[in-house]
Design a protein around this motif. Structure first.
Motif, short mmCIF file in Angstrom:
data_model
loop_
_atom_site.label_atom_id
_atom_site.label_comp_id
_atom_site.label_asym_id
_atom_site.label_seq_id
_atom_site.Cartn_x
_atom_site.Cartn_y
_atom_site.Cartn_z
N SER A 150 0.81 -1.24 0.05
CA SER A 150 -0.21 0.01 0.01
C SER A 150 0.67 1.48 -0.28
CB SER A 150 -0.76 0.07 1.19
OG SER A 150 -1.84 -1.16 1.37
N VAL A 151 0.47 2.24 -0.84
CA VAL A 151 1.29 3.39 -0.92
C VAL A 151 0.47 4.62 -0.68
CG1 VAL A 151 2.49 4.94 -2.71
CG2 VAL A 151 2.97 2.52 -2.74
N ALA A 152 0.56 5.32 0.02
CA ALA A 152 -0.45 6.33 0.77
C ALA A 152 0.16 7.73 0.34
CB ALA A 152 -0.19 6.35 2.17
N GLN A 153 -0.73 8.79 0.30
CA GLN A 153 -0.50 10.25 0.32
C GLN A 153 -1.57 10.88 0.44
OE1 GLN A 153 -0.45 9.99 -4.26
NE2 GLN A 153 -1.95 11.96 -4.16
N TRP A 154 -1.20 12.17 1.11
CA TRP A 154 -2.36 13.05 1.63
C TRP A 154 -2.87 13.71 0.67
CZ3 TRP A 154 -3.61 11.49 6.04
CH2 TRP A 154 -2.80 11.15 7.29
N GLU A 155 -4.09 14.17 0.28
CA GLU A 155 -4.89 14.92 -0.52
C GLU A 155 -5.36 16.12 0.44
OE1 GLU A 155 -7.30 13.09 -3.26
OE2 GLU A 155 -5.78 12.45 -4.39
N PHE A 156 -4.82 17.24 0.05
CA PHE A 156 -5.10 18.43 0.95
C PHE A 156 -6.23 19.36 0.47
CE2 PHE A 156 -0.71 17.58 1.78
CZ PHE A 156 -0.56 17.63 3.17
N ALA A 157 -7.09 19.75 1.33
CA ALA A 157 -8.40 20.59 0.92
C ALA A 157 -7.93 22.02 0.57
CB ALA A 157 -9.28 20.55 1.85
N GLY A 158 -7.17 22.72 1.38
CA GLY A 158 -6.70 23.76 0.92
C GLY A 158 -5.53 23.87 -0.28
N LEU A 159 -5.76 24.86 -1.30
CA LEU A 159 -4.96 24.80 -2.16
C LEU A 159 -3.64 25.90 -2.02
CD1 LEU A 159 -7.18 25.34 -5.27
CD2 LEU A 159 -6.19 23.42 -4.49
N THR A 160 -3.84 26.98 -1.25
CA THR A 160 -2.54 27.72 -0.79
C THR A 160 -2.72 27.91 0.62
OG1 THR A 160 -4.32 29.74 -1.20
CG2 THR A 160 -2.97 29.05 -2.97
N GLY A 161 -1.61 28.14 1.20
CA GLY A 161 -1.62 28.61 2.69
C GLY A 161 -1.79 27.29 3.36
N LYS A 162 -2.15 27.61 4.46
CA LYS A 162 -2.31 26.40 5.63
C LYS A 162 -3.59 25.44 5.10
CE LYS A 162 -2.91 25.19 10.58
NZ LYS A 162 -3.33 25.62 11.74
N PRO A 163 -3.51 24.22 4.97
CA PRO A 163 -4.60 23.50 4.44
C PRO A 163 -5.66 23.52 5.41
CG PRO A 163 -2.36 22.24 4.38
CD PRO A 163 -2.29 23.40 5.04
N ALA A 164 -7.01 23.38 4.79
CA ALA A 164 -8.00 23.63 5.43
C ALA A 164 -8.53 22.03 6.13
CB ALA A 164 -9.17 24.34 4.78
N GLY A 165 -7.77 21.28 5.45
CA GLY A 165 -8.26 19.81 6.02
C GLY A 165 -7.67 18.88 4.57
N GLY A 166 -8.14 17.58 4.77
CA GLY A 166 -7.87 16.87 3.55
C GLY A 166 -8.01 15.30 3.72
N SER A 167 -7.77 14.32 2.85
CA SER A 167 -8.02 12.96 2.97
C SER A 167 -6.82 12.29 2.81
CB SER A 167 -9.01 12.61 1.91
OG SER A 167 -10.29 13.51 1.97
#
Length: 267
Positions: A150-167
């Motif tokens: 299994s290869v994992a990666q974060w998918e961030f909700a915020g495009l700029t600045g501090k991320p607002a969350g993610g998956s």
């Protein structure tokens, strides 16, 4: 002269602002590890909450009962020939506990950081362990395993600045052939599993985890209708099949109470 002085002052202030912005951007560094970069906290104990497909998840369904799974002719032949006694004799009791199906079983999870770039998921159903590898890692040598690679990666909700969350996105391959459902519904060793993990808090304070699981297996699965999956799950252009998608809910627990590792069972 006054206008010129005002313009010079404005330009000077603008250049200082731009320089300051650039300076901060140059000094800012991405977190060094996946653990430090995590936009959500998956650690702790979780229990699956069975709100759909109860009769196929809470008990082992009878042979040939798989109405929601788009098996092709080859897949149906294997499912219709399911023989748990044969699986037991061959030491294949864990066929329904592989990476393509383990999150769908009624189970508890214990999620921890194995190290700064590896997230570990233990299940009490079947006493299985999954390792989600972040960054550049090498698949282990040897034969495929029930939980695959299994290869994992974060998918961030915020495009700029501090991320607002993610998956959390996890892609798993190199699995041993197993069962999508305990009554012999097959997936092949060529299957690829893609999962998205999301966490949210309910108004009453309960913390929930939503796991969306896609199984790509052209060997045993037919292409489902387009309405069976959203835009996030569309197959690549020219693909001969689409993913089989299931969504599973987990509720966070305050402690390890109820944690009860049990061996795999073919029945």
């Amino acid at each position: 002269m006054k206008r010129c002085a005002s313009m010079m002052a404005l330009l000077l202030l603008s250049s200082v602002y731009i320089f300051g912005q650039g300076g901060r951007g140059q000094q800012a560094q991405a977190p060094a590890t996946a653990k430090a970069a995590a936009p959500l906290d998956l650690t702790g104990y979780w229990v699956s909450v069975v709100t759909e497909d109860w009769r196929w998840r809470m008990v082992t369904p009878p042979k040939a009962s798989f109405p929601s799974i788009p098996l092709n002719a080859a897949g149906r032949r294997i499912a219709n020939a399911w023989d748990p006694a044969k699986d037991e004799a061959e030491g294949n009791q864990c066929k329904a506990y592989g990476a393509a199906a383990i999150m769908r079983l009624p189970t508890r999870l214990h999620i921890t950081w194995e190290n700064d770039n590896t997230l570990r998921v233990d299940t009490d159903a079947g006493t299985q362990t999954r390792m989600f590898q972040f960054g550049n890692s090498t698949p282990p040598a040897g034969e495929p395993a029930w939980q695959g690679y299994s290869v994992a990666q974060w998918e961030f909700a915020g495009l700029t600045g501090k991320p607002a969350g993610g998956s959390l996105k996890v892609v798993t391959n190199r699995m041993r052939p197993g069962y999508l459902q305990k009554n012999g519904v097959p997936y092949s060793g060529n299957a690829v599993v893609t999962e998205y993990f999301d966490v949210f808090k309910a108004p009453n304070g309960d913390v929930w985890m939503l796991v969306r699981t896609m199984v790509d297996d052209p060997q045993y699965l037919e292409k489902p209708p387009a309405e069976a999956f959203g835009s996030r799950y569309q197959p690549a252009v020219g693909a001969r099949y689409g993913p089989f998608v299931r969504t599973t809910n987990f509720k966070k627990l305050p402690d390890a109470k109820g944690w009860n590792p049990t061996p795999c069972s073919a029945r």
